[in-house]
Design a protein around this motif. Structure first.
Motif, PDB file in Angstrom:
ATOM      1  N   GLN A   1       5.285 -11.938 -17.148  1.00 53.87           N
ATOM      2  CA  GLN A   1       6.046 -11.156 -16.172  1.00 53.87           C
ATOM      3  C   GLN A   1       5.348  -9.825 -15.931  1.00 53.87           C
ATOM      4  OE1 GLN A   1       8.390 -12.523 -14.625  1.00 53.87           O
ATOM      5  NE2 GLN A   1       9.464 -10.882 -13.536  1.00 53.87           N
ATOM      6  N   VAL A   2       5.397  -9.359 -14.707  1.00 56.71           N
ATOM      7  CA  VAL A   2       4.752  -8.111 -14.308  1.00 56.71           C
ATOM      8  C   VAL A   2       5.807  -7.160 -13.757  1.00 56.71           C
ATOM      9  CG1 VAL A   2       3.093  -7.062 -12.732  1.00 56.71           C
ATOM     10  CG2 VAL A   2       2.577  -9.282 -13.773  1.00 56.71           C
ATOM     11  N   GLN A   3       5.709  -5.917 -14.157  1.00 56.61           N
ATOM     12  CA  GLN A   3       6.591  -4.889 -13.613  1.00 56.61           C
ATOM     13  C   GLN A   3       5.745  -3.881 -12.829  1.00 56.61           C
ATOM     14  OE1 GLN A   3       6.866  -5.410 -17.257  1.00 56.61           O
ATOM     15  NE2 GLN A   3       8.126  -7.124 -16.606  1.00 56.61           N
ATOM     16  N   LEU A   4       6.236  -3.528 -11.648  1.00 53.10           N
ATOM     17  CA  LEU A   4       5.590  -2.531 -10.805  1.00 53.10           C
ATOM     18  C   LEU A   4       6.586  -1.410 -10.535  1.00 53.10           C
ATOM     19  CD1 LEU A   4       3.932  -4.930  -8.190  1.00 53.10           C
ATOM     20  CD2 LEU A   4       2.882  -3.939 -10.230  1.00 53.10           C
ATOM     21  N   VAL A   5       6.162  -0.171 -10.766  1.00 48.35           N
ATOM     22  CA  VAL A   5       7.039   0.966 -10.569  1.00 48.35           C
ATOM     23  C   VAL A   5       6.351   1.986  -9.671  1.00 48.35           C
ATOM     24  CG1 VAL A   5       8.340   2.811 -11.655  1.00 48.35           C
ATOM     25  CG2 VAL A   5       8.123   0.603 -12.816  1.00 48.35           C
ATOM     26  N   GLU A   6       6.933   2.201  -8.485  1.00 45.80           N
ATOM     27  CA  GLU A   6       6.389   3.179  -7.540  1.00 45.80           C
ATOM     28  C   GLU A   6       6.972   4.561  -7.804  1.00 45.80           C
ATOM     29  OE1 GLU A   6       7.135  -0.641  -4.995  1.00 45.80           O
ATOM     30  OE2 GLU A   6       8.184   0.508  -6.533  1.00 45.80           O
ATOM     31  N   ALA A  23       2.546   2.036 -10.885  1.00 48.27           N
ATOM     32  CA  ALA A  23       2.101   1.692 -12.233  1.00 48.27           C
ATOM     33  C   ALA A  23       2.516   0.263 -12.558  1.00 48.27           C
ATOM     34  CB  ALA A  23       2.689   2.659 -13.237  1.00 48.27           C
ATOM     35  N   ALA A  24       1.563  -0.511 -13.047  1.00 45.24           N
ATOM     36  CA  ALA A  24       1.810  -1.911 -13.372  1.00 45.24           C
ATOM     37  C   ALA A  24       1.817  -2.102 -14.881  1.00 45.24           C
ATOM     38  CB  ALA A  24       0.744  -2.787 -12.739  1.00 45.24           C
ATOM     39  N   CYS A  98       4.843  -1.355  -3.504  1.00 48.42           N
ATOM     40  CA  CYS A  98       3.550  -1.906  -3.923  1.00 48.42           C
ATOM     41  C   CYS A  98       3.770  -3.358  -4.331  1.00 48.42           C
ATOM     42  CB  CYS A  98       2.919  -1.102  -5.038  1.00 48.42           C
ATOM     43  SG  CYS A  98       3.743  -1.195  -6.629  1.00 48.42           S
ATOM     44  N   SER A  99       2.684  -4.106  -4.260  1.00 44.60           N
ATOM     45  CA  SER A  99       2.756  -5.523  -4.562  1.00 44.60           C
ATOM     46  C   SER A  99       1.455  -5.979  -5.205  1.00 44.60           C
ATOM     47  CB  SER A  99       3.021  -6.323  -3.288  1.00 44.60           C
ATOM     48  OG  SER A  99       3.166  -7.700  -3.570  1.00 44.60           O
ATOM     49  N   LEU A 100       1.568  -7.023  -5.996  1.00 41.10           N
ATOM     50  CA  LEU A 100       0.426  -7.611  -6.691  1.00 41.10           C
ATOM     51  C   LEU A 100       0.228  -9.027  -6.178  1.00 41.10           C
ATOM     52  CD1 LEU A 100      -0.435  -7.309 -10.392  1.00 41.10           C
ATOM     53  CD2 LEU A 100      -0.261  -9.595  -9.405  1.00 41.10           C
ATOM     54  N   LYS A 101      -1.001  -9.353  -5.854  1.00 40.09           N
ATOM     55  CA  LYS A 101      -1.303 -10.656  -5.278  1.00 40.09           C
ATOM     56  C   LYS A 101      -1.767 -11.617  -6.353  1.00 40.09           C
ATOM     57  CE  LYS A 101      -3.199 -11.176  -1.158  1.00 40.09           C
ATOM     58  NZ  LYS A 101      -4.179 -11.230  -0.044  1.00 40.09           N
ATOM     59  N   VAL A 102      -1.123 -12.789  -6.370  1.00 45.46           N
ATOM     60  CA  VAL A 102      -1.493 -13.848  -7.299  1.00 45.46           C
ATOM     61  C   VAL A 102      -1.803 -15.108  -6.499  1.00 45.46           C
ATOM     62  CG1 VAL A 102      -0.777 -15.253  -9.253  1.00 45.46           C
ATOM     63  CG2 VAL A 102       0.006 -12.874  -9.081  1.00 45.46           C
ATOM     64  N   TRP A 109       6.674  -7.442  -6.776  1.00 44.14           N
ATOM     65  CA  TRP A 109       7.000  -6.275  -5.961  1.00 44.14           C
ATOM     66  C   TRP A 109       7.681  -5.212  -6.806  1.00 44.14           C
ATOM     67  CZ3 TRP A 109       5.779  -6.115  -0.746  1.00 44.14           C
ATOM     68  CH2 TRP A 109       5.352  -7.329  -0.183  1.00 44.14           C
ATOM     69  N   GLY A 110       7.427  -3.955  -6.447  1.00 40.76           N
ATOM     70  CA  GLY A 110       8.155  -2.867  -7.064  1.00 40.76           C
ATOM     71  C   GLY A 110       9.496  -2.670  -6.377  1.00 40.76           C
TER      72      GLY A 110
END
Length: 119
Positions: A1-6, A23-24, A98-102, A109-110
């Protein structure tokens, strides 16, 4: 699991600047392996692409509306992606995500940070 915080959003006058950070974190997560992006959603509108950066930072893309005014960057050592916004205009107002591409999909998504530009 990934957490993104703007963070870094706020109220600014037209012509001003803001710097957003994202921050990821994640237990078995390697930030430097993934492309990152910024999107925004204005009131009553759909979410739209703003900027993206490849895992190494070697490839960068911008929406036409922000080209020349916004700069995306990343610090893989800090697992953080940034969006430096300059010459802000009222039409830049919205919630920035912000978003992370997989595997080609913007997977994570944050929660978003509000940017309001007053005229």
């Amino acid at each position: 699991q990934v957490q993104l915080v703007e963070s870094g959003g706020g109220l600014v006058q037209a012509g001003g600047s803001l710097r957003l950070s994202c921050a990821a974190s994640g237990r078995t997560f390697s930030f430097s392996s993934y492309a990152m992006g910024w999107f925004r959603q204005a009131p009553g509108k759909e979410r739209e692409f703003v900027a993206a950066i490849s895992w190494s930072g070697g490839r960068i893309y911008y929406a036409d509306s922000v080209e020349g005014r916004f700069t995306i960057s990343r610090d893989n050592a800090k697992s953080t992606v940034y969006l430096q916004m300059s010459s802000l205009q009222p039409e830049d107002t919205g919630v920035y995500y912000c978003s992370l591409k997989v595997r080609g999909i913007w997977e994570y998504w944050g929660q978003g940070t509000q940017v309001t530009v007053s005229s």
